[in-house]
Scaffold this active site. Structure first.
Site, PDB file in Angstrom:
ATOM      1  N   ASP A  90     -35.017  76.172   2.586  1.00 24.98           N
ATOM      2  CA  ASP A  90     -36.126  75.235   2.373  1.00 24.98           C
ATOM      3  C   ASP A  90     -36.713  74.832   3.721  1.00 24.98           C
ATOM      4  O   ASP A  90     -36.064  74.973   4.764  1.00 24.98           O
ATOM      5  CB  ASP A  90     -35.680  73.990   1.589  1.00 24.98           C
ATOM      6  CG  ASP A  90     -34.658  73.126   2.324  1.00 24.98           C
ATOM      7  OD1 ASP A  90     -33.779  73.683   3.016  1.00 24.98           O
ATOM      8  OD2 ASP A  90     -34.732  71.882   2.208  1.00 24.98           O
ATOM      9  N   GLU A 154     -31.672  71.281   2.239  1.00 26.94           N
ATOM     10  CA  GLU A 154     -31.202  70.646   3.481  1.00 26.94           C
ATOM     11  C   GLU A 154     -32.197  69.606   3.962  1.00 26.94           C
ATOM     12  O   GLU A 154     -31.820  68.514   4.399  1.00 26.94           O
ATOM     13  CB  GLU A 154     -30.968  71.708   4.566  1.00 26.94           C
ATOM     14  CG  GLU A 154     -30.175  71.205   5.768  1.00 26.94           C
ATOM     15  CD  GLU A 154     -31.012  70.486   6.815  1.00 26.94           C
ATOM     16  OE1 GLU A 154     -30.436  69.730   7.620  1.00 26.94           O
ATOM     17  OE2 GLU A 154     -32.255  70.673   6.831  1.00 26.94           O
TER      18      GLU A 154
HETATM   19  N1  BES Z   1     -32.238  72.111  11.686  1.00 25.52           N
HETATM   20  C1  BES Z   1     -32.396  70.699  11.588  1.00 25.52           C
HETATM   21  C2  BES Z   1     -31.341  69.912  12.337  1.00 25.52           C
HETATM   22  C3  BES Z   1     -31.417  70.038  13.832  1.00 25.52           C
HETATM   23  C4  BES Z   1     -32.585  69.765  14.487  1.00 25.52           C
HETATM   24  C5  BES Z   1     -30.308  70.394  14.547  1.00 25.52           C
HETATM   25  C6  BES Z   1     -32.659  69.882  15.856  1.00 25.52           C
HETATM   26  C7  BES Z   1     -30.372  70.503  15.907  1.00 25.52           C
HETATM   27  C8  BES Z   1     -31.559  70.250  16.564  1.00 25.52           C
HETATM   28  C9  BES Z   1     -32.338  70.322  10.117  1.00 25.52           C
HETATM   29  O1  BES Z   1     -33.091  71.193   9.314  1.00 25.52           O
HETATM   30  C10 BES Z   1     -32.985  68.973   9.955  1.00 25.52           C
HETATM   31  O2  BES Z   1     -34.163  68.867  10.139  1.00 25.52           O
HETATM   32  N2  BES Z   1     -32.196  67.993   9.587  1.00 25.52           N
HETATM   33  C11 BES Z   1     -32.702  66.712   9.256  1.00 25.52           C
HETATM   34  C12 BES Z   1     -31.732  66.098   8.302  1.00 25.52           C
HETATM   35  C13 BES Z   1     -32.350  65.148   7.354  1.00 25.52           C
HETATM   36  C14 BES Z   1     -33.527  65.691   6.603  1.00 25.52           C
HETATM   37  C15 BES Z   1     -31.310  64.636   6.402  1.00 25.52           C
HETATM   38  C16 BES Z   1     -32.856  65.896  10.513  1.00 25.52           C
HETATM   39  O3  BES Z   1     -32.095  66.046  11.481  1.00 25.52           O
HETATM   40  O4  BES Z   1     -33.781  65.101  10.542  1.00 25.52           O
HETATM   41 MN    MN Z   2     -32.666  73.107   9.781  1.00 23.59          MN
HETATM   42 MN    MN Z   3     -35.224  70.676   9.586  1.00 22.93          MN
END
Ligand code: BES
Ligand code: MN
Ligand code: MN
Length: 460
Positions: A90, A154
């Protein structure tokens, strides 16, 4: 000998087809938060299932109360470790769509970068592992038992994955979980990431009068919810950039001197960092470096705010309502539920007279930190060195992947975060991209990592 030539897979990589397939995946607008895109979610899952099945995996699409999970396994390496690759298909919404140079779901290469929503987060990085498996399979059998778990929720906090893990615990059993869903430390620094921040996300709604009011007839006497909201928000931090919520820092595990020294040795420049985001200075919690602020300290940031008149020109009005979305990034020791409760208790106490404040709990996620002293970390280090020609840096990241804490808890396996992108990819931003070179290197990294994990188990 199932893998005759472990070292030079680079020459065997079919870059054209790897890119063409990623393009097909990127064309499907799998925005998990958008209910009008439900069909796209199913299509993306089916695309991945069919691809993995074509590689000889036993692959299926499992429905959940939300978006489907793709599960696939290839268990033909008896006595070898079992690796579970997790990723998400997603993507974030594409807005503001007017700022994209090329349409978000029509992937395009410019200056060596693939531009599309999801290019790096996470379709490109997840698909690098699919193609990594394909590359290994083109030379013989896989050196490990390989499982794929690719989810479609996710970006909305993985609401249905925890029950899925519980229900499929035995099937998902593995020795190590590999995730590529972040940014490495810098373009020329391969990175193994050993910690993620957690998240507590709330919404604050402030109600003043029962209707919008003339700001002349009522101004000065009536409560103003926008002013009230600003007072509340201003009260949440002090001049040192510290969060004032009682108990907020109580359980934070402090950074060790050793970790602070290790981070201080990484090639980082505040000037370059500020310039890279077009900012003139870096405000933040006093007493901590930029990397410490991002990787090792909790935050409180307003993510959105609304209220009152936003149209052209001016309108003399006192709004009846205002609101804000606020996220806190959390570090090891902190618990999202406890932080949310502390926020919910404290925020109403900051409100001036005459307004009602409601605090709503959105999703959260636990912070995690892994042990650096593991054979899998060493295997990742060796795999990265084979691709990038230099050893990996070890750092944490400021982002969150909510399900990771559940992996440790429910599946009991160590997690290896091997980030294949860079911050400049613009995760969640308009014009998100993934360097072609990073994608191809990611495929090689995945293939070498599987070989190195197999080798590490032999020498044990
Ligand atoms: N891939 C990201 C997480 C991430 C971002 C890891 C930058 C390392 C560096 C993930 O898809 C994401 O966006 N996670 C969200 C989680 C939330 C929607 C619960 C985030 O970190 O905001
Ligand atoms: Mn991600
Ligand atoms: Mn993300």
């Amino acid at each position: 000998m199932t893998q005759p030539s472990p070292s030079n897979l680079a020459a065997l990589l079919d870059r054209d087809s790897a890119q063409a397939e990623l393009f097909e995946l990127l064309r499907i607008p799998s925005v998990s938060s958008d209910s009008t895109r439900k069909e796209a979610m199913g299509q993306t899952a089916e695309y991945l299932r069919a691809k993995l099945a074509s590689l000889g995996f036993s692959a299926r699409v499992d429905e959940t109360p939300g978006h489907p999970v793709v599960y696939a396994e290839h268990l033909k390496a008896p006595g070898k470790p079992t690796v579970l690759v997790y990723g998400h298909y997603d993507v974030q919404p594409e807005d503001p769509v007017g700022e994209w140079v090329s349409p978000p779901f029509e992937p395009e290469v410019r200056d060596g970068r693939i531009y599309a929503r999801g290019a790096t987060d996470d379709k490109g990085q997840a698909y690098a592992h699919v193609r990594g498996a394909e590359l290994l399979l083109s030379q013989g059998e896989l050196p490990v038992n390989l499982k794929f778990l690719l989810e479609g929720e996710e970006e909305i906090g993985s609401p249905n994955l925890e029950p899925y893990l519980e229900a499929h615990k035995d099937e998902l059993k593995n020795d190590v979980i590999v995730i590529s869903d972040g940014s490495r430390f810098a373009k020329d620094v391969p990175t193994v990431t050993y910690g993620l921040r957690g998240l507590a996300y709330i919404e604050v709604r402030v109600q003043g009068a029962s209707r919008d009011l003339h700001s002349g007839s009522y101004g000065g006497a009536a409560p103003n919810p926008i002013n009230a909201l600003c007072e509340i928000i201003a009260g949440l931090k002090d001049e040192q950039g510290r969060i004032t919520v009682p108990g907020f820092y109580d359980s934070v595990i402090p950074l060790t001197e050793q970790e602070r020294e290790m981070w201080a040795d990484l090639p980082h420049s505040d000037e370059e960092f500020a310039a890279s985001i077009g900012a003139s200075a870096l405000p933040g919690e006093q007493g901590y470096s930029t990397l410490e602020r991002i990787w090792g300290r909790p935050t409180l940031d307003v993510n959105g705010i609304w209220g009152g008149f936003q149209g052209e020109g001016s309108k003399t009005v006192i709004a009846a309502k205002a609101g804000a979305k606020i996220s806190c990034r959390l570090v090891p020791g902190q618990d999202p539920a406890a932080v949310t409760k502390a926020l919910m208790d404290y925020i109403p106490t900051l409100a001036p007279k005459g307004v009602q404040v409601e605090v709503i709990d959105h999703h959260g996620g636990q912070p995690v930190k892994f042990d650096l002293d593991s054979p899998f970390i060493k295997a990742a280090d060796r795999a990265l060195e084979r691709v990038y020609g230099k050893p990996a840096a070890f750092g944490r990241t400021g982002g969150s992947i909510p399900i990771v804490a559940d992996f440790a808890r429910i599946l009991g396996a160590p997690v290896l975060l091997v980030d294949l992108g860079v911050n400049e990819d613009g995760l969640h931003s308009p014009n998100e991209s993934f360097a072609q070179e990073d994608y191809f290197n990611g495929i090689l990294t995945s293939a070498y990592l599987m070989q190195e994990i197999a080798l590490a188990s032999e020498s044990e």
